[in-house]
Design an enzyme around this catalytic site. Structure first.
Site, PDB file in Angstrom:
ATOM      1  CG  HIS A 197      -2.024  -0.945   1.219  1.00 28.92           C
ATOM      2  ND1 HIS A 197      -2.305  -1.960   2.289  1.00 28.92           N
ATOM      3  CD2 HIS A 197      -2.807  -1.583   0.066  1.00 28.92           C
ATOM      4  CE1 HIS A 197      -3.218  -2.602   1.872  1.00 28.92           C
ATOM      5  NE2 HIS A 197      -3.537  -2.536   0.721  1.00 28.92           N
ATOM      6  CD  GLU A 200      -0.120   0.213   4.461  1.00 32.08           C
ATOM      7  OE1 GLU A 200       0.394  -0.530   4.472  1.00 32.08           O
ATOM      8  OE2 GLU A 200      -1.472   0.457   4.491  1.00 32.08           O
ATOM      9  NE  ARG A 255      -6.390   0.161   0.547  1.00 30.47           N
ATOM     10  CZ  ARG A 255      -6.099  -0.356   1.886  1.00 30.47           C
ATOM     11  NH1 ARG A 255      -5.629   0.172   2.710  1.00 30.47           N
ATOM     12  NH2 ARG A 255      -6.422  -1.929   1.891  1.00 30.47           N
ATOM     13  CG  HIS A 324       0.623  -4.250   5.494  1.00 24.81           C
ATOM     14  ND1 HIS A 324      -0.160  -4.091   4.097  1.00 24.81           N
ATOM     15  CD2 HIS A 324       1.019  -5.415   5.304  1.00 24.81           C
ATOM     16  CE1 HIS A 324      -0.335  -5.294   3.548  1.00 24.81           C
ATOM     17  NE2 HIS A 324       0.505  -6.097   4.265  1.00 24.81           N
ATOM     18  CD  GLU A 398      -1.798  -3.456   8.952  1.00 22.78           C
ATOM     19  OE1 GLU A 398      -1.350  -2.266   9.143  1.00 22.78           O
ATOM     20  OE2 GLU A 398      -2.300  -4.073   8.441  1.00 22.78           O
TER      21      GLU A 398
END
Length: 447
Positions: A197, A200, A255, A324, A398
């Site tokens: 993405h 990020e 994104r 991410h 994440e």
């Protein structure tokens, strides 16, 4: 530039050309996207009832907000934290609505343009990057990252090999670094990708940090030496090269990929485009949505190239790690359903130890568990695809933070974020090198 390793005469001509190329082509982050985010806000809301959730979904759709967390309006429900980026022109209407409806909210970022200016390197710092030393504590453009990859390929051929697995929609090379001591013997491997993405940015920063630490500590750290002697690491610092480049030049919060699909909206969510329960729950068929799954599985050349490579090497790739942001979580399959994976015991143990190791660095807490229950149900993800393809350890990180900065994690937090993540990845890798008896039992019982 001063990179890791000793320079070779064969690279002497390459480096000045590469750095000149960067200075000419980069539009300059100091332009700050033509001030397009002035007055924009990031607001956090948590609906207390399904009625509030329905009202928020309706107003989000009307005002065309940019959802930061979760990734789709369909995920907004009672008790779900939602972080939204809303343009200046629409923010007044939203705030009026929230006050009249007595819905509680918190403004996380009052002026997104100012947050951009304050949080990331500008002007003199960008000029500093092009001088004597590559800085791993700032964000780098795609051109800088690829220049760095070329240089390491030329200067650290003892441990690094660079190659391309294809080209993106816009024709950019999809470069991979193969990291590890060359060996004629069979070696297992770990795949790592960052930046699936585009917005990020902490992901690509970590992939570079991992390579740096591996090269710096190979001779001094027994654990790293064991990792690089017994494993290969296939590292893709920027998966979504077109989108990442676009996030530097036009839209910081882009994104998706940049493919054209016959509609006025561009791009596909590269983490909804994999051939595993494609375009089911958690993905959208609408090309304008951030979770658009694409016209068909592997429609994106980036996804197709990576899946082809992983299928080809699946017999020796034993771990898939994808990075991410943001949420501070360590996730494993499944994403597309609520179910327990066959080798749950071993994967759960690896996740637990990794999170514990991560927390030991700076005290930052991560949650861990199946992606579907920890985050939300999403289909067509790389995590599920890798696991279904036969890679037994599949994890998605994440990274920081939990919303205070969101996608604008300041550069001063790159170092602590990468240091703690590094320890987690080393922990997972060392776990991989141990043959887990739980995994053998669970896999045997499932066959």
């Amino acid at each position: 530039m001063k990179f890791l390793g000793k320079s070779r005469s064969s690279t002497a001509a390459f480096l000045p050309v590469c750095c000149l190329f960067l200075k000419i082509l980069q539009p300059g982050h100091s332009r700050l996207y033509n001030n397009r985010y002035a007055g924009d806000k990031v607001i956090r809301l948590t609906p207390k009832s399904e009625e509030e959730a329905y009202a928020l979904k309706k107003i989000y759709h009307q005002l065309k907000v940019d959802l930061w967390q979760p990734s789709s309006i369909s995920y907004v429900s009672e008790g779900t934290i939602t972080d939204i980026h809303i343009h200046q022109n629409a923010s007044r209407a939203l705030l009026t609505f929230l006050q009249e409806a007595n819905i509680q909210y918190k403004i996380l970022i009052g002026d997104l343009q100012k947050a951009l200016e304050n949080g990331n390197s500008l002007g003199t710092q960008r000029r500093r990057r092009s001088l004597s030393k590559y800085n791993y504590e700032v964000y780098h453009s795609l051109e800088e990252i690829q220049c760095w990859m070329h240089h390491l390929n030329n200067t650290r051929s003892d441990l690094i090999q660079m190659f391309s697995i294809g080209r993106s929609y816009e024709g950019r090379a999809l470069f991979i670094l193969k990291l590890g001591r060359k060996s004629q013997a069979y070696k297992r491997a770990v795949w790592m990708d960052c930046g699936i993405h585009a917005r990020e940015w902490i992901g690509p920063a970590f992939c570079q940090w991992f390579v740096r630490e591996a090269l710096l500590t190979y001779r001094s750290d027994p654990a790293m030496r064991k990792m690089l002697n017994h494993l290969y690491f296939y590292i893709m610092p920027v998966f979504n090269v077109d989108g990442y480049h676009f996030s530097w030049t036009h839209d910081r919060f882009w994104r998706k990929t940049r493919s054209r699909n016959g509609f006025h909206c561009r791009g596909v969510d590269a983490n909804r485009n994999w051939k595993v329960k494609w375009c089911g729950e958690g993905a959208s068929l609408h090309p304008c949505d951030d979770t658009y799954c694409g016209p068909f599985p592997e429609s994106e050349p980036e996804v197709k190239a990576v899946s082809k490579f992983l299928r080809k090497h699946r017999n020796h790739i034993k771990a898939y790690l994808s990075f991410h942001a943001y949420a501070q979580m360590l996730l494993y399959p499944y994403s597309y359903k609520y179910a327990t994976i066959p080798n749950f015991g071993c994967v759960e143990s690896a996740a637990h130890e990794a999170v514990k190791a991560l927390q030991s660095v700076h005290g930052v807490q991560y949650k861990y568990g199946p992606a579907s229950s920890m985050l939300y149900v999403s289909s067509g993800s790389s995590l599920d695809w890798a696991y279904k393809t036969g890679i037994p350890y599949a994890f998605a990180f994440e990274l920081r933070d939990t919303g205070h900065f969101g996608f604008l994690l300041p550069e001063m937090l790159i170092r602590p974020t990468c240091m703690e993540t590094m320890l987690a990845v080393k922990n997972i890798t060392m776990h991989l090198l141990k043959k887990c008896p739980k995994e053998r039992r669970r896999v045997n019982s499932a066959t």
